[in-house]
Design a protein around this motif. Structure first.
Motif, PDB file in Angstrom:
ATOM      1  N   THR A 130       1.914  99.642   3.295  1.00  0.00           N
ATOM      2  CA  THR A 130       1.396  98.767   2.316  1.00  0.00           C
ATOM      3  C   THR A 130       2.174  99.949   1.525  1.00  0.00           C
ATOM      4  O   THR A 130       3.021  99.973   0.372  1.00  0.00           O
ATOM      5  CB  THR A 130       0.012  99.914   1.936  1.00  0.00           C
ATOM      6  OG1 THR A 130      -1.472  98.209   2.421  1.00  0.00           O
ATOM      7  CG2 THR A 130      -0.141  99.383   0.699  1.00  0.00           C
ATOM      8  N   LYS A 140      -4.172  86.276   2.127  1.00  0.00           N
ATOM      9  CA  LYS A 140      -5.734  86.442   1.908  1.00  0.00           C
ATOM     10  C   LYS A 140      -5.888  88.361   1.709  1.00  0.00           C
ATOM     11  O   LYS A 140      -6.816  88.456   0.103  1.00  0.00           O
ATOM     12  CB  LYS A 140      -6.830  86.599   2.529  1.00  0.00           C
ATOM     13  CG  LYS A 140      -6.728  87.423   4.206  1.00  0.00           C
ATOM     14  CD  LYS A 140      -7.680  87.290   5.235  1.00  0.00           C
ATOM     15  CE  LYS A 140      -8.013  88.116   6.197  1.00  0.00           C
ATOM     16  NZ  LYS A 140      -8.905  87.377   7.180  1.00  0.00           N
ATOM     17  N   ASP A 141      -4.721  89.191   1.933  1.00  0.00           N
ATOM     18  CA  ASP A 141      -4.757  90.709   1.661  1.00  0.00           C
ATOM     19  C   ASP A 141      -3.521  91.257   0.620  1.00  0.00           C
ATOM     20  O   ASP A 141      -3.374  92.200   0.309  1.00  0.00           O
ATOM     21  CB  ASP A 141      -4.584  91.962   2.843  1.00  0.00           C
ATOM     22  CG  ASP A 141      -6.067  91.173   4.004  1.00  0.00           C
ATOM     23  OD1 ASP A 141      -6.627  90.944   3.154  1.00  0.00           O
ATOM     24  OD2 ASP A 141      -5.580  90.818   5.757  1.00  0.00           O
ATOM     25  N   SER A 166      -2.281  84.883   7.543  1.00  0.00           N
ATOM     26  CA  SER A 166      -3.353  85.350   7.282  1.00  0.00           C
ATOM     27  C   SER A 166      -3.499  86.462   6.824  1.00  0.00           C
ATOM     28  O   SER A 166      -4.370  87.120   5.709  1.00  0.00           O
ATOM     29  CB  SER A 166      -4.474  85.945   9.254  1.00  0.00           C
ATOM     30  OG  SER A 166      -2.735  86.865   9.832  1.00  0.00           O
ATOM     31  N   CYS A 167      -2.464  87.065   6.636  1.00  0.00           N
ATOM     32  CA  CYS A 167      -2.146  88.289   5.739  1.00  0.00           C
ATOM     33  C   CYS A 167      -2.075  88.145   4.261  1.00  0.00           C
ATOM     34  O   CYS A 167      -2.444  88.778   3.269  1.00  0.00           O
ATOM     35  CB  CYS A 167      -0.875  89.184   6.100  1.00  0.00           C
ATOM     36  SG  CYS A 167       0.635  87.844   5.490  1.00  0.00           S
ATOM     37  N   ALA A 223      -1.494  91.783  -3.124  1.00  0.00           N
ATOM     38  CA  ALA A 223      -1.774  93.016  -3.905  1.00  0.00           C
ATOM     39  C   ALA A 223      -1.824  92.464  -4.282  1.00  0.00           C
ATOM     40  O   ALA A 223       0.062  93.780  -5.181  1.00  0.00           O
ATOM     41  CB  ALA A 223      -2.034  94.243  -2.774  1.00  0.00           C
ATOM     42  N   GLU A 276       2.617  91.057  -0.839  1.00  0.00           N
ATOM     43  CA  GLU A 276       2.593  90.013   0.131  1.00  0.00           C
ATOM     44  C   GLU A 276       2.679  90.124   1.753  1.00  0.00           C
ATOM     45  O   GLU A 276       3.943  90.020   1.595  1.00  0.00           O
ATOM     46  CB  GLU A 276       2.349  88.570  -0.301  1.00  0.00           C
ATOM     47  CG  GLU A 276       1.797  87.201   0.313  1.00  0.00           C
ATOM     48  CD  GLU A 276       1.601  86.142  -0.325  1.00  0.00           C
ATOM     49  OE1 GLU A 276       2.380  85.569   0.006  1.00  0.00           O
ATOM     50  OE2 GLU A 276       0.463  86.291  -1.326  1.00  0.00           O
ATOM     51  N   CYS A 277       2.368  89.839   2.973  1.00  0.00           N
ATOM     52  CA  CYS A 277       2.589  90.167   4.418  1.00  0.00           C
ATOM     53  C   CYS A 277       3.800  90.875   4.068  1.00  0.00           C
ATOM     54  O   CYS A 277       4.967  90.647   4.565  1.00  0.00           O
ATOM     55  CB  CYS A 277       3.286  89.230   4.925  1.00  0.00           C
ATOM     56  SG  CYS A 277       1.805  87.578   4.409  1.00  0.00           S
ATOM     57  N   ARG A 314      -2.026  95.693   7.156  1.00  0.00           N
ATOM     58  CA  ARG A 314      -2.721  95.036   5.960  1.00  0.00           C
ATOM     59  C   ARG A 314      -1.491  93.921   5.855  1.00  0.00           C
ATOM     60  O   ARG A 314      -2.152  93.546   5.400  1.00  0.00           O
ATOM     61  CB  ARG A 314      -3.204  95.796   5.293  1.00  0.00           C
ATOM     62  CG  ARG A 314      -4.702  96.755   5.362  1.00  0.00           C
ATOM     63  CD  ARG A 314      -5.197  97.288   3.657  1.00  0.00           C
ATOM     64  NE  ARG A 314      -5.060  96.845   2.725  1.00  0.00           N
ATOM     65  CZ  ARG A 314      -5.654  96.121   1.963  1.00  0.00           C
ATOM     66  NH1 ARG A 314      -6.906  96.261   2.702  1.00  0.00           N
ATOM     67  NH2 ARG A 314      -5.040  96.057   1.208  1.00  0.00           N
ATOM     68  N   THR A 315      -0.564  94.162   5.828  1.00  0.00           N
ATOM     69  CA  THR A 315       0.602  94.025   5.378  1.00  0.00           C
ATOM     70  C   THR A 315       1.997  93.095   7.022  1.00  0.00           C
ATOM     71  O   THR A 315       2.538  94.398   6.860  1.00  0.00           O
ATOM     72  CB  THR A 315       1.276  94.310   4.194  1.00  0.00           C
ATOM     73  OG1 THR A 315       1.660  95.722   5.116  1.00  0.00           O
ATOM     74  CG2 THR A 315       0.081  94.461   3.297  1.00  0.00           C
TER      75      THR A 315
END
Length: 806
Positions: free
Chosen positions: A50, A477-478, A474-475, A480, A494-495, A28-29
């Motif tokens: 995460t 957009k994920d 691209s990370c 938190a 983020e990332c 995810r990151t």
């Protein structure tokens, strides 16, 4: 090693946003990286969970987030699991890929309205990773029965009068000739002279009506700059009819206004009737051309705007705009995909030959006196232009690089400028070009290029290349917001990194910047009372040093509790850090085995100091740091073997060998004292020295006091010198007295006889000449029998000068 900064990561104290690259991660990151080219190490990013548990154990306290970007081998050595490495790659996507077509002659009428494709593909999308080239293949095939538009632009000045009848016949003849190439052929006609102002054309009233002062067989037409006569048509008879109605005009100077007409014929596409097919323009003249700047002679200073200015088929801005420049014309022809054929006379052909290197597709043919060969010039030039394919591209953004590799009919790949072209292509032949594009460092979105056009010169078909650099993460957009991993919501995860809120700093946003000076003892970041904060190479964040690292040179980084260490500040030798024989650790060279010194410049091995006889410095010096230091200044060379001022080893032992073997030179007592070190072996002849085993040593030849040559083989040992001497000396033989006397005597006799014969020959020649002179004098005298040649008369006759005959 250089890291291309692309993806978003953060500096702990000042929240600087850096860029590293975009990848598609399994986590995810994550963070990302880039390498500049294939010659640089690959930079990989590290995926972070995460929970940041892996992050906390992978990066030490005080390390930057961008330290997760490194080479794969470096990350693996530091304990990063292989499944958490991200390696984004570029890709090529064909968006439109219609196959090239071929129309057989028997099907040309059925397929006349079908779209013809000669270039494949038509649209390509490139996902470009900076430094990594992406390649794709472009195919080109000459299609049979491809439509052709030809526009004939003729100089109508007075000197071209005898050429006009040949152009009148051109219409029907050219249509008939082109039937062998295409069934869809159209042609048009235009004429030009020059600007209608002084000094190009006489502005006298009678000259403006009839510039050539004649009425028979018909008067000349009024001067004009450019007149579009016939739009492109398939009617050859109409071409002949309209050209036959044209009349010659005239001007004053030799250069013509051809570039004005050429510009209008190219840009006035609607009036000319150009189609999106093969476009040919024939430019026929017997003179040169005016170009940009010449308009000042007529008071015209406004630059040519390169736009169409035809009103009722006449160029209206000739006397208001200057002539176009040659490069301006070349660019317009390139944009309009027009291939030009210069049909010119021999006197000016060199001018137009010079344009071939400037114009994109250009051919030059030499006209005859009355242009009767114009049809052959057009056919030959068309075949020459269409038999060569030259690829070109629109301007690339700064930093981008494009290269071509051609695969022509001979199937041999060509690179560089030759990789852009293929020659001797016939109808139905297919050639291909491998196009490779490399992206530089990533740029911001507003500067990011969108497309590049690739096409063959002179053809309307093109390949649209869309450029999509891999620069964004691209990370993102994920992300938190208010992540618990960032000190209970004090930042956005983020990332894989915490982007702290305003006023918060630290790896996990754990410190309040406003309270930092009060809570954290600033002396915790001082190595001692003298040094600055973090030794001047870092920043104090939450009581710990965060060391600096260069964004341009990632391998230049500081480390240590107080950033006191670096791996790039060691001594250099021969341009290399630690001489290339060690590694820099905290400013000190740690040498590899076999080397020593502050810069690892000293090899411990003596191999480089051994001479040919395997002695250290030939026994004449000492080895220091792999280099010989000679004891005696006379000796030189890497191993002290050279001595330019020293006698040779043969000369050095000459006296001892002569006295020991031949009892020459030194007396017996002195010879025994000085030459006891010689171990002498006597042989018979000089040829016997070749049989000595081993044969290694110095083969010598010296001359003794009697002039005889002495041959010996000398080998030096540690204490004694071993010598093999040939007892047979080569002594020069004495002079042959009898032969010398005989030769001298014979020479004197021969010389005397030669001189005697020469004297006799000269006297004989002199006598013959005197006798011949005597004979001539006798023949010149003619005496009578009654006249005495020595008789002198006693009578003297005197004439009175005053006497006049009555």
């Amino acid at each position: 090693m250089r890291v291309v900064n692309v993806c978003v990561i953060f500096n702990y104290l000042h929240l600087h946003i850096e860029r590293c690259s975009r990848v598609v991660s399994k986590e995810r990151t994550h963070t990302t990286f880039f390498s500049l080219s294939h010659s640089h190490p690959l930079y990989i990013t590290v995926s972070i969970t995460t929970s940041l548990f892996f992050l906390y154990n992978f990066l030490e306290v005080g390390q930057h987030m961008w330290e997760r970007c490194d080479t794969a081998s470096a990350l693996l050595r530091r304990g990063c699991p292989l499944d958490r490495l991200e390696d984004p790659r570029g890709a090529t996507v064909l968006l439109k890929n219609l196959k090239v077509t071929f129309h057989p002659k028997e099907q040309r009428h059925q397929q006349q309205h079908r779209q013809v494709t000669q270039l494949q593909p038509q649209s390509v999308l490139l996902h470009l990773r900076p430094g990594e080239p992406q390649s794709f293949e472009v195919k080109f095939k000459r299609v049979e029965d491809y439509p052709i538009d030809l526009y004939y632009l003729m100089d109508m000045s007075f000197t071209m009068e005898d050429d006009l009848p040949s152009v009148m016949k051109l219409g029907a003849d050219l249509v008939e000739e082109m039937k062998n190439t295409t069934s869809d052929f159209r042609m048009g006609f235009g004429a030009f002279v020059d600007k209608t102002v002084m000094p190009y054309i006489s502005t006298a009233e009678d000259k403006l009506r009839n510039p050539c002062k004649r009425t028979e067989p018909w008067p000349c037409a009024p001067p004009f700059t450019y007149h579009h006569v016939l739009s492109l048509t398939a009617n050859g008879s109409l071409f002949t009819e309209l050209v036959g109605e044209q009349r010659i005009s005239g001007n004053l100077d030799l250069p013509e206004g051809g570039l004005d007409a050429l510009m209008q014929a190219a840009v006035c596409e609607e009036q000319i009737g150009w189609r999106n097919v093969t476009r040919l323009l024939v430019f026929s003249t017997d003179g040169g051309f005016h170009f940009a700047g010449d308009g000042k002679l007529g008071g015209i200073v406004l630059p040519n705007d390169g736009k169409c200015h035809l009103h009722e088929n006449v160029y209206t801005q000739a006397n208001f705009q200057d002539y176009p420049s040659v490069t301006h014309i070349a660019e317009i022809l390139r944009q309009k995909n027009i291939q030009i054929i210069f049909a010119v006379t021999k006197e000016v052909s060199h001018l137009y030959e010079g344009l071939r290197s400037i114009f994109p597709k250009c051919a030059v043919g030499t006209l005859s006196n009355n242009s009767h060969n114009i049809l052959q010039i057009i056919v030959d030039a068309y075949n020459a232009l269409t038999s060569e394919v030259v690829m070109e591209n629109s301007k690339l953004p700064a930093g981008y690089h494009i290269s071509y590799t051609s695969h022509c009919k001979d199937h041999r790949p060509m690179h560089g400028e030759q990789g852009r072209r293929c020659s001797n292509i016939s109808i139905g032949d297919e050639v291909s070009f491998n196009v490779s594009i490399t992206a530089p460092l990533c740029v911001t979105a507003s500067q990011r290029p969108s497309r590049v056009i690739i096409k063959p010169q002179g053809y309307s078909e093109e390949v649209e290349v869309l450029l999509s650099p891999i620069c964004e993460c691209s990370c993102q957009k994920d992300a938190a917001p208010h992540s618990p991993s960032c000190s209970h919501g004090n930042g956005t995860l983020e990332c894989g990194a915490c982007r702290c809120k305003e006023g918060r700093v630290g790896t996990f946003c754990e410190c309040n910047q406003a309270e930092l000076s009060e809570v954290v003892d600033p002396y915790l970041c001082h190595r001692d009372n003298v040094s600055g904060v973090c030794s001047g190479h870092g920043e104090c964040v939450c009581g710990k040093c965060v060391c600096h690292k260069s964004s341009k040179k990632p391998n230049h980084a500081y480390y240590g509790q107080f950033c006191e260490c670096s791996d790039f500040s060691c001594d250099h030798y021969q341009g290399l850090q630690c001489g290339g024989h060690g590694r820099c650790v905290c400013g000190v060279c740690v040498c590899l085995p076999g080397f020593s010194g502050q810069a690892c410049e000293c090899p411990l091995s003596l191999e480089s100091c051994l001479s040919q006889d395997r002695h250290v410095c030939a026994g004449r010096g000492d080895c220091h740091c792999g280099t010989c230091v000679c004891h005696d200044d006379r000796f030189q060379g890497p191993t002290c073997e050279l001595c330019p001022s020293c006698p040779s080893v043969c000369t050095l032992h000459r006296e001892c060998i002569l006295c020991r073997a031949f009892s020459l030179g030194l007396n017996h007592m002195e010879c025994e004292m000085r030459c006891a070190h010689l171990n002498l072996t006597l042989l018979g002849q000089a040829n016997d020295l070749a049989t000595v085993t081993p044969s290694s040593g110095h083969r010598c030849m010296e001359v003794d006091s009697e002039g005889c040559r002495v041959h010996f083989l000398l080998r030096t040992g540690q204490r004694r010198v071993h010598v093999h001497v040939a007892l047979e000396r080569e002594c020069p033989s004495g002079p042959d007295v009898i032969l010398i006397t005989a030769v001298l005597s014979a020479s004197v006799v021969v010389l005397g006889v030669a001189l005697l014969l020469l004297w006799k020959l000269l006297t004989n020649i002199h006598d013959r000449r005197e006798f011949a002179r005597f004979q001539r004098e006798l023949e010149q005298r003619r005496w009578t029998r009654v006249d005495n040649p020595i008789y002198k008369s006693a009578i003297t006759t005197v004439v009175n000068p005053k006497y006049k005959e009555q």
